[in-house]
Design a protein around this motif. Structure first.
Motif, PDB file in Angstrom:
ATOM      1  N   VAL A 180      95.801   9.742  33.054  1.00 36.83           N
ATOM      2  CA  VAL A 180      94.868  10.725  32.545  1.00 36.83           C
ATOM      3  C   VAL A 180      94.873  11.915  33.491  1.00 36.83           C
ATOM      4  CG1 VAL A 180      92.445  11.206  32.032  1.00 36.83           C
ATOM      5  CG2 VAL A 180      93.390   8.959  31.514  1.00 36.83           C
ATOM      6  N   GLY A 209      92.767  15.269  34.450  1.00 37.89           N
ATOM      7  CA  GLY A 209      91.519  16.008  34.272  1.00 37.89           C
ATOM      8  C   GLY A 209      91.615  17.354  34.958  1.00 37.89           C
ATOM      9  N   GLY A 221      86.877  18.469  32.864  1.00 35.72           N
ATOM     10  CA  GLY A 221      87.458  17.156  32.592  1.00 35.72           C
ATOM     11  C   GLY A 221      87.590  16.329  33.856  1.00 35.72           C
ATOM     12  N   ILE A 238      85.648  12.809  34.628  1.00 33.70           N
ATOM     13  CA  ILE A 238      86.404  11.611  35.009  1.00 33.70           C
ATOM     14  C   ILE A 238      85.927  11.110  36.370  1.00 33.70           C
ATOM     15  CG2 ILE A 238      88.680  10.749  35.662  1.00 33.70           C
ATOM     16  CD1 ILE A 238      89.803  12.760  33.517  1.00 33.70           C
ATOM     17  N   SER A 276      82.543   9.448  36.016  1.00 32.54           N
ATOM     18  CA  SER A 276      82.608   8.158  35.323  1.00 32.54           C
ATOM     19  C   SER A 276      83.231   7.075  36.196  1.00 32.54           C
ATOM     20  CB  SER A 276      83.376   8.292  34.005  1.00 32.54           C
ATOM     21  OG  SER A 276      84.754   8.502  34.246  1.00 32.54           O
ATOM     22  N   LEU A 277      84.016   7.491  37.212  1.00 33.76           N
ATOM     23  CA  LEU A 277      84.616   6.527  38.137  1.00 33.76           C
ATOM     24  C   LEU A 277      83.798   6.353  39.415  1.00 33.76           C
ATOM     25  CD1 LEU A 277      88.380   7.490  37.704  1.00 33.76           C
ATOM     26  CD2 LEU A 277      87.179   5.488  36.775  1.00 33.76           C
ATOM     27  N   ALA A 310      92.494   7.566  42.418  1.00 37.18           N
ATOM     28  CA  ALA A 310      92.980   8.801  41.796  1.00 37.18           C
ATOM     29  C   ALA A 310      93.908   9.540  42.762  1.00 37.18           C
ATOM     30  CB  ALA A 310      91.805   9.693  41.420  1.00 37.18           C
TER      31      ALA A 310
END
Length: 79
Positions: free
Chosen positions: A2, A4, A8, A12, A15-16, A68
């Motif tokens: 994904v 971002g 975005g 992300i 949310s993580l 990430a």
């Protein structure tokens, strides 16, 4: 995978479980961004110029979530 970008990436990251918070200043307008060492070799960015000017419109910053990969930054905002 994904990717971002701007809001975005903030969504992300949040949310993580990474921190998203107001930055000390807003970044609005055309500014250069540069790929990190990881960004230069990452397949998602293959074919992109490693240093380019893009349009920004944000006042927040975020931490890179666990797992990430940090791909790009600007002089005003590291993430």
């Amino acid at each position: 995978r994904v990717l971002g970008i701007c809001l975005g990436a903030q969504l992300i990251a949040a949310s993580l479980g990474a921190k998203v918070a107001p930055h000390r200043h807003k970044e609005i307008g055309w500014f250069p961004v540069a790929m990190t060492d990881a960004g230069v070799t990452h397949p998602l960015l293959a074919g992109f110029n490693p240093a380019m000017t893009v349009f920004h419109w944000h006042g927040d910053r975020f931490e890179i979530p666990a797992g990430a990969t940090h791909l790009m930054s600007s002089a005003a905002c590291d993430n």
